[in-house]
Scaffold this motif. Structure first.
Motif, mmCIF file in Angstrom:
data_model
loop_
_atom_site.group_PDB
_atom_site.id
_atom_site.type_symbol
_atom_site.label_atom_id
_atom_site.label_comp_id
_atom_site.label_asym_id
_atom_site.label_seq_id
_atom_site.Cartn_x
_atom_site.Cartn_y
_atom_site.Cartn_z
ATOM 1 N N ALA A 9 0.832 -1.207 0.000
ATOM 2 C CA ALA A 9 0.000 0.000 0.000
ATOM 3 C C ALA A 9 0.868 1.259 0.000
ATOM 4 C CB ALA A 9 -0.947 -0.006 1.201
ATOM 5 N N VAL A 10 1.903 1.271 0.822
ATOM 6 C CA VAL A 10 2.818 2.425 0.863
ATOM 7 C C VAL A 10 3.513 2.580 -0.484
ATOM 8 C CG1 VAL A 10 4.923 3.339 1.917
ATOM 9 C CG2 VAL A 10 3.145 2.367 3.363
ATOM 10 N N LYS A 11 3.956 1.482 -1.076
ATOM 11 C CA LYS A 11 4.618 1.514 -2.380
ATOM 12 C C LYS A 11 3.690 2.094 -3.449
ATOM 13 C CE LYS A 11 7.942 -0.019 -5.198
ATOM 14 N NZ LYS A 11 9.300 0.383 -5.121
ATOM 15 N N LEU A 12 2.419 1.693 -3.450
ATOM 16 C CA LEU A 12 1.455 2.217 -4.413
ATOM 17 C C LEU A 12 1.210 3.708 -4.216
ATOM 18 C CD1 LEU A 12 -1.073 -0.754 -4.585
ATOM 19 C CD2 LEU A 12 0.485 0.019 -6.404
ATOM 20 N N VAL A 13 1.156 4.150 -2.970
ATOM 21 C CA VAL A 13 0.982 5.579 -2.694
ATOM 22 C C VAL A 13 2.189 6.351 -3.225
ATOM 23 C CG1 VAL A 13 0.910 7.316 -0.845
ATOM 24 C CG2 VAL A 13 -0.557 5.301 -0.725
ATOM 25 N N LEU A 14 3.399 5.824 -2.998
ATOM 26 C CA LEU A 14 4.605 6.494 -3.496
ATOM 27 C C LEU A 14 4.593 6.607 -5.014
ATOM 28 C CD1 LEU A 14 7.343 4.919 -1.201
ATOM 29 C CD2 LEU A 14 6.516 7.268 -1.174
ATOM 30 N N GLN A 15 4.141 5.555 -5.688
ATOM 31 C CA GLN A 15 4.113 5.571 -7.146
ATOM 32 C C GLN A 15 2.972 6.434 -7.690
ATOM 33 O OE1 GLN A 15 3.890 1.352 -7.929
ATOM 34 N NE2 GLN A 15 6.091 1.222 -8.307
ATOM 35 N N THR A 37 8.245 -4.593 2.094
ATOM 36 C CA THR A 37 7.586 -5.250 3.220
ATOM 37 C C THR A 37 8.246 -5.072 4.583
ATOM 38 O OG1 THR A 37 8.824 -7.281 2.870
ATOM 39 C CG2 THR A 37 6.731 -7.076 1.721
ATOM 40 N N MET A 38 9.017 -4.052 4.794
ATOM 41 C CA MET A 38 9.702 -3.907 6.076
ATOM 42 C C MET A 38 8.814 -3.144 7.056
ATOM 43 S SD MET A 38 12.444 -4.730 7.579
ATOM 44 C CE MET A 38 13.338 -4.324 9.023
ATOM 45 N N CYS A 39 8.043 -3.867 7.839
ATOM 46 C CA CYS A 39 7.182 -3.267 8.869
ATOM 47 C C CYS A 39 7.625 -3.790 10.227
ATOM 48 C CB CYS A 39 5.718 -3.615 8.625
ATOM 49 S SG CYS A 39 5.052 -2.909 7.126
ATOM 50 N N VAL A 40 7.685 -2.908 11.203
ATOM 51 C CA VAL A 40 8.134 -3.275 12.549
ATOM 52 C C VAL A 40 7.120 -2.746 13.550
ATOM 53 C CG1 VAL A 40 9.985 -3.008 14.242
ATOM 54 C CG2 VAL A 40 10.546 -3.101 11.825
ATOM 55 N N ALA A 41 6.772 -3.568 14.508
ATOM 56 C CA ALA A 41 5.871 -3.145 15.579
ATOM 57 C C ALA A 41 6.659 -3.003 16.877
ATOM 58 C CB ALA A 41 4.751 -4.164 15.758
ATOM 59 N N GLU A 42 6.319 -1.998 17.661
ATOM 60 C CA GLU A 42 6.988 -1.786 18.945
ATOM 61 C C GLU A 42 6.240 -2.542 20.031
ATOM 62 O OE1 GLU A 42 8.884 1.877 21.464
ATOM 63 O OE2 GLU A 42 7.175 2.310 20.169
ATOM 64 N N ARG A 43 6.988 -3.303 20.820
ATOM 65 C CA ARG A 43 6.380 -4.068 21.923
ATOM 66 C C ARG A 43 6.404 -3.228 23.198
ATOM 67 N NH1 ARG A 43 7.461 -9.889 22.858
ATOM 68 N NH2 ARG A 43 6.079 -9.369 24.569
ATOM 69 N N THR A 67 3.951 5.023 11.938
ATOM 70 C CA THR A 67 5.005 5.920 11.479
ATOM 71 C C THR A 67 5.620 5.342 10.213
ATOM 72 O OG1 THR A 67 5.506 6.536 13.763
ATOM 73 C CG2 THR A 67 7.191 7.022 12.123
ATOM 74 N N ALA A 68 5.719 6.153 9.171
ATOM 75 C CA ALA A 68 6.369 5.733 7.932
ATOM 76 C C ALA A 68 7.737 6.387 7.864
ATOM 77 C CB ALA A 68 5.530 6.134 6.731
ATOM 78 N N VAL A 69 8.756 5.599 7.558
ATOM 79 C CA VAL A 69 10.125 6.088 7.505
ATOM 80 C C VAL A 69 10.730 5.703 6.160
ATOM 81 C CG1 VAL A 69 12.404 5.939 8.597
ATOM 82 C CG2 VAL A 69 10.363 5.775 10.001
ATOM 83 N N ALA A 70 11.375 6.656 5.500
ATOM 84 C CA ALA A 70 12.088 6.353 4.259
ATOM 85 C C ALA A 70 13.385 5.634 4.623
ATOM 86 C CB ALA A 70 12.387 7.633 3.495
ATOM 87 N N VAL A 71 13.620 4.496 4.022
ATOM 88 C CA VAL A 71 14.801 3.691 4.337
ATOM 89 C C VAL A 71 15.656 3.566 3.080
ATOM 90 C CG1 VAL A 71 15.593 1.452 5.189
ATOM 91 C CG2 VAL A 71 13.487 2.430 6.065
ATOM 92 N N THR A 72 16.951 3.810 3.213
ATOM 93 C CA THR A 72 17.842 3.758 2.056
ATOM 94 C C THR A 72 18.813 2.585 2.069
ATOM 95 O OG1 THR A 72 19.400 5.233 3.149
ATOM 96 C CG2 THR A 72 17.747 6.251 1.731
ATOM 97 N N SER A 73 18.951 1.930 3.206
ATOM 98 C CA SER A 73 19.853 0.779 3.268
ATOM 99 C C SER A 73 19.495 -0.085 4.461
ATOM 100 C CB SER A 73 21.315 1.224 3.371
ATOM 101 O OG SER A 73 21.561 1.811 4.637
ATOM 102 N N GLY A 74 20.209 -1.188 4.584
ATOM 103 C CA GLY A 74 19.989 -2.069 5.714
ATOM 104 C C GLY A 74 19.059 -3.201 5.353
ATOM 105 N N PRO A 75 18.517 -3.910 6.276
ATOM 106 C CA PRO A 75 18.755 -3.765 7.708
ATOM 107 C C PRO A 75 20.098 -4.365 8.123
ATOM 108 C CG PRO A 75 17.299 -5.620 7.316
ATOM 109 C CD PRO A 75 17.568 -4.988 5.986
#
Length: 167
Positions: A9-15, A37-43, A67-75
């Motif tokens: 969904a985020v990818k489609l919004v970006l495009q 698909t990099m989604c993380v939940a806080e416990r 929260t959406a974060v732009a990621v350029t490398s990793g994890p």
């Protein structure tokens, strides 16, 4: 399954809304999990000694926030089940963060650090608050980064006159 759904969904919004296009704004050679698909939940229930991320961003503790974060490398994953000294663990994390930085792309300076429950236990059991952790991690990262950048930076000063602080 939810991970891939949110990522897509985020990818489609970006495009479709943001104008992201392959070969233009999307120009990586190798793919990563963060592309889709990099989604993380806080416990929050597991990390009771530290404030949840969303409350530090100004939201209420009872609010549900994404929260959406732009990621350029990793994890980059730290696999260390032996270190019991929080300072040593933070230093190792700082070294990993320093290795992710590139002086050739100096405008990308943000990092999202996800701490495993085991490392949280090691750090928080020594009474280290989230704020202290962030400060110590920042210092360790800079210390390691300075030593790796020292070979790239050469300054020649001829006729040094002093330091002027502009108004």
């Amino acid at each position: 399954r939810a991970n891939a759904t949110v990522g897509r969904a985020v990818k489609l919004v970006l495009q479709n809304m943001g104008g992201a296009r392959l070969g233009g704004t999307e120009s990586t050679t190798l793919g990563t999990p963060m592309k889709l698909t990099m989604c993380v939940a806080e416990r929050e229930d597991r990390a009771t000694k530290w404030e949840p991320y969303h409350t530090l961003q100004g939201f209420g503790a009872e609010e549900s926030v994404v929260t959406a974060v732009a990621v350029t490398s990793g994890p980059y994953q730290l696999v260390d089940f032996r270190t019991r000294d929080p300072n040593q663990l933070i230093d190792t994390m700082g070294a990993m963060m320093a290795s992710a930085y590139s002086p050739y792309v100096p405008l990308i300076n943000d990092a999202l650090v996800v701490v495993s429950p085991e490392h949280y236990d090691t750090i928080s059991s020594a009474g280290v608050s989230k704020q202290q952790f962030q400060e110590r991690l920042w210092s360790a990262c800079n210390r390691h980064m300075a030593s790796s950048l020292a070979g790239l930076i050469q300054i020649k000063v001829s006729g040094f006159l002093g330091v002027l602080i502009g108004a």
